[in-house]
Write a protein that holds these residues in place. Structure first.
Motif, PDB file in Angstrom:
ATOM      1  N   ILE A  25      15.700 -11.847   1.242  1.00 54.61           N
ATOM      2  CA  ILE A  25      15.723 -10.882   2.350  1.00 54.61           C
ATOM      3  C   ILE A  25      17.153 -10.425   2.618  1.00 54.61           C
ATOM      4  CG2 ILE A  25      15.320 -10.582   4.833  1.00 54.61           C
ATOM      5  CD1 ILE A  25      12.964 -12.539   4.549  1.00 54.61           C
ATOM      6  N   ALA A  26      18.095 -11.380   2.594  1.00 59.03           N
ATOM      7  CA  ALA A  26      19.503 -11.063   2.853  1.00 59.03           C
ATOM      8  C   ALA A  26      20.076 -10.139   1.782  1.00 59.03           C
ATOM      9  CB  ALA A  26      20.318 -12.354   2.917  1.00 59.03           C
ATOM     10  N   ALA A  27      19.557 -10.210   0.566  1.00 58.54           N
ATOM     11  CA  ALA A  27      20.055  -9.360  -0.522  1.00 58.54           C
ATOM     12  C   ALA A  27      19.769  -7.884  -0.274  1.00 58.54           C
ATOM     13  CB  ALA A  27      19.436  -9.809  -1.840  1.00 58.54           C
ATOM     14  N   ASN A  28      18.686  -7.592   0.435  1.00 59.07           N
ATOM     15  CA  ASN A  28      18.333  -6.217   0.814  1.00 59.07           C
ATOM     16  C   ASN A  28      18.135  -5.297  -0.392  1.00 59.07           C
ATOM     17  OD1 ASN A  28      17.737  -4.187   2.688  1.00 59.07           O
ATOM     18  ND2 ASN A  28      19.859  -3.485   2.761  1.00 59.07           N
ATOM     19  N   VAL A  29      17.414  -5.792  -1.383  1.00 59.74           N
ATOM     20  CA  VAL A  29      17.048  -4.937  -2.526  1.00 59.74           C
ATOM     21  C   VAL A  29      15.535  -4.983  -2.746  1.00 59.74           C
ATOM     22  CG1 VAL A  29      19.265  -5.084  -3.732  1.00 59.74           C
ATOM     23  CG2 VAL A  29      17.514  -6.834  -4.148  1.00 59.74           C
ATOM     24  N   GLY A  30      14.806  -5.335  -1.682  1.00 61.98           N
ATOM     25  CA  GLY A  30      13.363  -5.502  -1.804  1.00 61.98           C
ATOM     26  C   GLY A  30      13.018  -6.979  -1.832  1.00 61.98           C
ATOM     27  N   VAL A  31      11.751  -7.273  -1.659  1.00 65.54           N
ATOM     28  CA  VAL A  31      11.297  -8.665  -1.683  1.00 65.54           C
ATOM     29  C   VAL A  31      10.016  -8.757  -2.505  1.00 65.54           C
ATOM     30  CG1 VAL A  31      12.352  -9.369   0.505  1.00 65.54           C
ATOM     31  CG2 VAL A  31      10.095  -8.293   0.515  1.00 65.54           C
ATOM     32  N   SER A  32       9.544  -9.965  -2.720  1.00 64.80           N
ATOM     33  CA  SER A  32       8.315 -10.163  -3.489  1.00 64.80           C
ATOM     34  C   SER A  32       7.130  -9.533  -2.760  1.00 64.80           C
ATOM     35  CB  SER A  32       8.055 -11.659  -3.712  1.00 64.80           C
ATOM     36  OG  SER A  32       7.795 -12.295  -2.480  1.00 64.80           O
ATOM     37  N   SER A  33       6.042  -9.379  -3.450  1.00 64.60           N
ATOM     38  CA  SER A  33       4.894  -8.635  -2.919  1.00 64.60           C
ATOM     39  C   SER A  33       4.379  -9.199  -1.599  1.00 64.60           C
ATOM     40  CB  SER A  33       3.770  -8.595  -3.957  1.00 64.60           C
ATOM     41  OG  SER A  33       3.444  -9.906  -4.388  1.00 64.60           O
ATOM     42  N   PHE A  34       4.115 -10.493  -1.531  1.00 64.07           N
ATOM     43  CA  PHE A  34       3.587 -11.091  -0.306  1.00 64.07           C
ATOM     44  C   PHE A  34       4.604 -11.027   0.821  1.00 64.07           C
ATOM     45  CE2 PHE A  34       2.661 -14.994   2.299  1.00 64.07           C
ATOM     46  CZ  PHE A  34       1.525 -14.480   2.914  1.00 64.07           C
ATOM     47  N   ASN A  35       5.872 -11.256   0.495  1.00 54.97           N
ATOM     48  CA  ASN A  35       6.911 -11.174   1.514  1.00 54.97           C
ATOM     49  C   ASN A  35       7.135  -9.745   1.978  1.00 54.97           C
ATOM     50  OD1 ASN A  35       7.611 -13.986   1.696  1.00 54.97           O
ATOM     51  ND2 ASN A  35       8.564 -13.792  -0.313  1.00 54.97           N
ATOM     52  N   ARG A 181      10.773  -2.575  -3.452  1.00 58.11           N
ATOM     53  CA  ARG A 181      11.842  -1.909  -4.204  1.00 58.11           C
ATOM     54  C   ARG A 181      12.033  -2.611  -5.541  1.00 58.11           C
ATOM     55  NH1 ARG A 181      16.902  -1.770  -0.326  1.00 58.11           N
ATOM     56  NH2 ARG A 181      17.829  -1.135  -2.320  1.00 58.11           N
ATOM     57  N   GLU A 182      13.226  -2.474  -6.093  1.00 58.90           N
ATOM     58  CA  GLU A 182      13.497  -3.076  -7.397  1.00 58.90           C
ATOM     59  C   GLU A 182      13.357  -4.591  -7.367  1.00 58.90           C
ATOM     60  OE1 GLU A 182      17.604  -1.922  -5.654  1.00 58.90           O
ATOM     61  OE2 GLU A 182      15.490  -1.393  -5.422  1.00 58.90           O
ATOM     62  N   GLY A 183      13.694  -5.191  -6.219  1.00 59.73           N
ATOM     63  CA  GLY A 183      13.553  -6.635  -6.095  1.00 59.73           C
ATOM     64  C   GLY A 183      12.119  -7.101  -6.256  1.00 59.73           C
ATOM     65  N   THR A 184      11.178  -6.261  -5.837  1.00 60.49           N
ATOM     66  CA  THR A 184       9.758  -6.604  -5.967  1.00 60.49           C
ATOM     67  C   THR A 184       9.376  -6.746  -7.439  1.00 60.49           C
ATOM     68  OG1 THR A 184       9.377  -5.272  -3.977  1.00 60.49           O
ATOM     69  CG2 THR A 184       7.437  -5.958  -5.239  1.00 60.49           C
ATOM     70  N   ILE A 185       9.896  -5.828  -8.262  1.00 65.31           N
ATOM     71  CA  ILE A 185       9.623  -5.883  -9.701  1.00 65.31           C
ATOM     72  C   ILE A 185      10.297  -7.098 -10.333  1.00 65.31           C
ATOM     73  CG2 ILE A 185       9.773  -4.639 -11.884  1.00 65.31           C
ATOM     74  CD1 ILE A 185       7.987  -3.318  -9.785  1.00 65.31           C
ATOM     75  N   ILE A 186      11.549  -7.325  -9.948  1.00 66.51           N
ATOM     76  CA  ILE A 186      12.284  -8.468 -10.498  1.00 66.51           C
ATOM     77  C   ILE A 186      11.578  -9.774 -10.172  1.00 66.51           C
ATOM     78  CG2 ILE A 186      14.441  -9.775 -10.369  1.00 66.51           C
ATOM     79  CD1 ILE A 186      15.874  -7.116  -9.807  1.00 66.51           C
ATOM     80  N   SER A 187      11.081  -9.879  -8.944  1.00 68.08           N
ATOM     81  CA  SER A 187      10.441 -11.125  -8.510  1.00 68.08           C
ATOM     82  C   SER A 187       9.176 -11.420  -9.304  1.00 68.08           C
ATOM     83  CB  SER A 187      10.113 -11.069  -7.014  1.00 68.08           C
ATOM     84  OG  SER A 187       9.061 -10.168  -6.754  1.00 68.08           O
ATOM     85  N   LEU A 188       8.463 -10.365  -9.731  1.00 67.26           N
ATOM     86  CA  LEU A 188       7.252 -10.572 -10.521  1.00 67.26           C
ATOM     87  C   LEU A 188       7.548 -11.348 -11.798  1.00 67.26           C
ATOM     88  CD1 LEU A 188       5.453  -7.105 -10.204  1.00 67.26           C
ATOM     89  CD2 LEU A 188       4.746  -9.271  -9.184  1.00 67.26           C
ATOM     90  N   VAL A 189       8.711 -11.053 -12.383  1.00 73.24           N
ATOM     91  CA  VAL A 189       9.107 -11.711 -13.633  1.00 73.24           C
ATOM     92  C   VAL A 189       9.791 -13.045 -13.353  1.00 73.24           C
ATOM     93  CG1 VAL A 189      10.514 -11.517 -15.715  1.00 73.24           C
ATOM     94  CG2 VAL A 189       9.370  -9.486 -14.786  1.00 73.24           C
ATOM     95  N   LEU A 190      10.777 -13.014 -12.446  1.00 75.23           N
ATOM     96  CA  LEU A 190      11.624 -14.187 -12.234  1.00 75.23           C
ATOM     97  C   LEU A 190      10.888 -15.325 -11.544  1.00 75.23           C
ATOM     98  CD1 LEU A 190      14.473 -14.996 -12.899  1.00 75.23           C
ATOM     99  CD2 LEU A 190      15.213 -14.100 -10.687  1.00 75.23           C
ATOM    100  N   LEU A 191      10.064 -15.005 -10.558  1.00 78.72           N
ATOM    101  CA  LEU A 191       9.298 -16.049  -9.869  1.00 78.72           C
ATOM    102  C   LEU A 191       8.333 -16.747 -10.823  1.00 78.72           C
ATOM    103  CD1 LEU A 191       8.376 -14.667  -6.320  1.00 78.72           C
ATOM    104  CD2 LEU A 191       9.568 -16.800  -6.830  1.00 78.72           C
TER     105      LEU A 191
END
Length: 212
Positions: A25-35, A181-191
């Motif tokens: 959340i602090a990064a401010n580039v989007g969050v995972s889908s549920f978040n 945002r972009e963080g949502t896409i990243i989280s799909l892979v990284l999580l």
């Protein structure tokens, strides 16, 4: 290891997940889908994101209680304590620790988000590995999958799609900032990668040490 020890470890990793979420959340580039759903609802109703995370998780817990016909009171109580702790940790770090931190460099934001995703993935993975405590969403999906011809994976991804859709609708309808945002896409892979890696390392540890 005794059940009390496993429960303590599970609660510890549960709160670690909350810390990781706060970092994303602090990064401010989007969050995972549920978040994203929780963050958008928090903005819509003007409450803290950890509080909304607790409310949504408790809704899933209530659904789980209904699906299991209230036959697991101890499990419900433990899950309730866990989700309350998760919300508290998210609120504490998001509003007390990270609120004053301003990150302007985009690469640093991405780095912080990736770190948060890894930490959250580690926490989530260990909770799942210890099999003592569960997340309400996963509990609901497992229960539905066990009683209906719907694969667990489809149910879980369905919730993710629903979360993203509702988050976008809220942002558009209420002129709130987009958190998908972009963080949502990243989280799909990284999580997914982190949770999978945690599982492999944990299983290797169990084999080496002949169980907990």
């Amino acid at each position: 290891m005794k059940k009390t020890g496993l429960l303590f470890l599970s609660l510890l990793f549960y709160t670690l997940t909350g810390f990781g979420i706060s970092l994303t959340i602090a990064a401010n580039v989007g969050v995972s889908s549920f978040n994203a759903l929780n963050l958008s609802l928090a903005g819509l109703f003007a409450v803290k994101v950890g509080t909304m995370t607790t409310i949504v998780n408790l809704c899933f817990l209530m659904l789980y209680i209904y699906l299991t016909k209230a036959k697991k009171p101890l499990a419900y109580l433990i899950q309730a304590i866990a989700v309350l702790s998760l919300g508290f940790v998210i609120n504490f770090f998001t509003y007390q620790v990270f609120d004053a931190i301003q990150i302007t460099h985009y690469a640093s934001k991405l780095g912080l988000f990736m770190l948060g995703s890894i930490v959250a993935g580690l926490g989530t993975g260990m909770v799942l590995n210890l099999k003592t405590l569960a997340f309400p969403i996963e509990s609901v999906c497992v229960e539905i999958s066990n009683n209906h011809p719907i694969p667990f994976v489809k149910l879980r991804y369905g919730i993710d799609i629903f979360s993203v859709t509702i988050s976008i609708i809220i942002s558009v309808a209420s002129s709130l900032p987009f958190v998908v945002r972009e963080g949502t896409i990243i989280s799909l892979v990284l999580l997914t990668f982190t949770i999978s890696l945690t599982k492999k390392v944990f299983e290797a540890f169990i084999v080496k040490n002949n169980g907990l």
